[in-house]
Design a protein around this motif. Structure first.
Motif, PDB file in Angstrom:
ATOM      1  N   ILE A 133      65.378 -15.870  65.892  1.00 58.16           N
ATOM      2  CA  ILE A 133      65.879 -14.706  66.204  1.00 58.16           C
ATOM      3  C   ILE A 133      67.650 -14.537  66.411  1.00 58.16           C
ATOM      4  O   ILE A 133      68.117 -15.441  66.726  1.00 58.16           O
ATOM      5  N   ALA A 134      67.941 -13.444  65.562  1.00 58.51           N
ATOM      6  CA  ALA A 134      69.393 -13.432  65.381  1.00 58.51           C
ATOM      7  C   ALA A 134      69.774 -12.184  65.829  1.00 58.51           C
ATOM      8  O   ALA A 134      69.019 -10.915  65.823  1.00 58.51           O
ATOM      9  N   ALA A 135      70.866 -12.029  66.501  1.00 60.58           N
ATOM     10  CA  ALA A 135      71.462 -10.696  66.914  1.00 60.58           C
ATOM     11  C   ALA A 135      73.090 -10.557  66.115  1.00 60.58           C
ATOM     12  O   ALA A 135      73.595 -11.350  66.128  1.00 60.58           O
ATOM     13  N   SER A 136      73.287  -9.482  65.539  1.00 62.70           N
ATOM     14  CA  SER A 136      74.416  -9.141  64.899  1.00 62.70           C
ATOM     15  C   SER A 136      74.962  -7.806  65.488  1.00 62.70           C
ATOM     16  O   SER A 136      74.325  -6.825  65.610  1.00 62.70           O
ATOM     17  N   LYS A 137      76.595  -7.892  65.742  1.00 61.70           N
ATOM     18  CA  LYS A 137      77.345  -6.630  66.196  1.00 61.70           C
ATOM     19  C   LYS A 137      78.585  -6.563  65.383  1.00 61.70           C
ATOM     20  O   LYS A 137      79.294  -7.505  65.321  1.00 61.70           O
ATOM     21  N   ARG A 138      78.737  -5.459  65.057  1.00 59.59           N
ATOM     22  CA  ARG A 138      79.945  -4.935  64.359  1.00 59.59           C
ATOM     23  C   ARG A 138      80.819  -4.443  65.029  1.00 59.59           C
ATOM     24  O   ARG A 138      80.689  -3.470  65.869  1.00 59.59           O
ATOM     25  N   TYR A 139      82.288  -4.996  65.025  1.00 65.05           N
ATOM     26  CA  TYR A 139      83.242  -4.423  65.757  1.00 65.05           C
ATOM     27  C   TYR A 139      84.693  -4.387  64.704  1.00 65.05           C
ATOM     28  O   TYR A 139      85.223  -5.338  64.343  1.00 65.05           O
ATOM     29  N   LYS A 140      84.723  -3.249  64.221  1.00 66.79           N
ATOM     30  CA  LYS A 140      85.793  -2.824  63.397  1.00 66.79           C
ATOM     31  C   LYS A 140      85.551  -3.710  62.043  1.00 66.79           C
ATOM     32  O   LYS A 140      84.560  -3.782  61.462  1.00 66.79           O
ATOM     33  N   ASP A 141      86.524  -4.747  61.606  1.00 67.02           N
ATOM     34  CA  ASP A 141      86.277  -5.390  60.554  1.00 67.02           C
ATOM     35  C   ASP A 141      85.694  -6.625  60.783  1.00 67.02           C
ATOM     36  O   ASP A 141      85.421  -7.398  59.607  1.00 67.02           O
ATOM     37  N   GLU A 200      81.884 -12.967  60.451  1.00 62.64           N
ATOM     38  CA  GLU A 200      82.389 -12.382  59.016  1.00 62.64           C
ATOM     39  C   GLU A 200      83.457 -11.443  59.212  1.00 62.64           C
ATOM     40  O   GLU A 200      83.299 -10.559  60.037  1.00 62.64           O
ATOM     41  N   TYR A 201      84.678 -11.839  58.533  1.00 66.01           N
ATOM     42  CA  TYR A 201      85.686 -10.866  58.613  1.00 66.01           C
ATOM     43  C   TYR A 201      85.891 -10.024  57.211  1.00 66.01           C
ATOM     44  O   TYR A 201      85.949 -10.835  56.152  1.00 66.01           O
ATOM     45  N   PHE A 202      85.931  -8.949  57.291  1.00 72.89           N
ATOM     46  CA  PHE A 202      85.981  -7.839  55.869  1.00 72.89           C
ATOM     47  C   PHE A 202      87.543  -7.933  55.663  1.00 72.89           C
ATOM     48  O   PHE A 202      88.122  -7.031  56.526  1.00 72.89           O
ATOM     49  N   THR A 203      88.059  -8.128  54.787  1.00 71.98           N
ATOM     50  CA  THR A 203      89.608  -8.275  54.445  1.00 71.98           C
ATOM     51  C   THR A 203      89.879  -6.738  53.900  1.00 71.98           C
ATOM     52  O   THR A 203      89.021  -6.155  53.653  1.00 71.98           O
TER      53      THR A 203
END
Length: 263
Positions: A133-141, A200-203
């Motif tokens: 069971i996985a949870a993913s949350k985006r914050y800006k990049d 994960e960091y989106f450059t």
């Protein structure tokens, strides 16, 4: 041989990229096993409906071949063949086929993370089988992921299986090896569960992202079968998304091993 297959796959996609001649903004990419995730752990992220993903990856001691389809916005199904090889120049020692899947339970909103339930070798060889069971949350990049895992994902078992409160079925010993196929009756069973997390960091460079994660795969079956020297549970790597048709990923597993992925 696995080496020839990998080289042919690489050449094919290089030709396709050359024909496209364009770059695109970064998107979510797959992990070593084929479904969207970080380097060695899964995430809750889903492909765009209708997406078909093919992948080859190398993570000692396996070469993984994968083909999957995002059937709906919330359902992904894939077929994977994991090949045990000592070197890409060697013939396969053993094949470990499996059917993988992921279903979205909740979409991400302003407060809530995206939450998904997944199975790896949900039906297939027990060597690669596990649920999560996985949870993913985006914050800006930045995209953050955390989760709990059973089976293969619980090798480093951190605490007791919470599902045992639902019945003794879930508290039974979990076989991580054997010739009988993993089936739904094996899902979410085992004395312990593991935990995983990553980021994960989106450059600012179009298509380039950096990934770091830590998992709970202890490689117990491999250690018992051929005294395998397990890699570190953490990894750090990069993914490059080109023309929205090709993802190339490379990651260091600890300081001794390298994972390479082309999808």
């Amino acid at each position: 041989s696995p080496c020839r297959v990998f080289l042919i796959f690489c050449c094919f996609f290089i030709l396709v990229i050359h024909a496209q001649g364009a770059f695109c903004a970064p998107g979510y990419s797959s992990n070593a096993y084929g479904m969207l995730g970080l380097n060695i752990v899964p995430s809750a992220r889903m492909e765009e409906a209708g997406t078909i993903r093919g992948q080859l990856s190398v993570t000692d001691p396996y070469l993984h071949g994968f083909l999957g389809v995002q059937i709906t916005d919330s359902l992904f199904i894939g077929m994977r063949q994991s090949i045990e090889v000592s070197s890409l120049n060697d013939e396969a020692k053993r094949l470990y086929p499996g059917i993988d899947g992921k279903i979205r339970l909740f979409s991400e909103n302003r407060i809530r993370p995206e939450i998904a339930l997944g199975v790896q070798s949900g039906m297939g060889h027990k060597r690669q089988a596990g649920e999560y069971i996985a949870a993913s949350k985006r914050y800006k990049d930045f995209d953050f992921t955390g989760g709990l895992g059973w089976g293969r994902f619980a090798g480093g078992g951190l605490f007791s299986n919470p599902f045992k409160a639902l019945g003794t079925h879930f508290d039974k010993d979990r076989a991580l090896e054997g010739e009988e196929s993993n089936m739904p009756g094996d899902w979410f069973t085992g004395k312990d569960v593991g935990a995983f997390a990553g980021i994960e960091y989106f450059t600012a460079i179009d298509g380039l992202s950096l990934k770091a994660d830590i998992g709970s795969d202890a490689y117990k079956a491999e250690q018992a079968a051929f005294d395998f020297d397990r890699p570190a549970p953490w990894s750090f790597g990069a993914n490059y998304n080109i023309a929205n048709i090709l993802n190339f990923g490379v990651a260091a597993q600890g300081f001794e091993r390298v994972m390479v992925r082309l999808s």
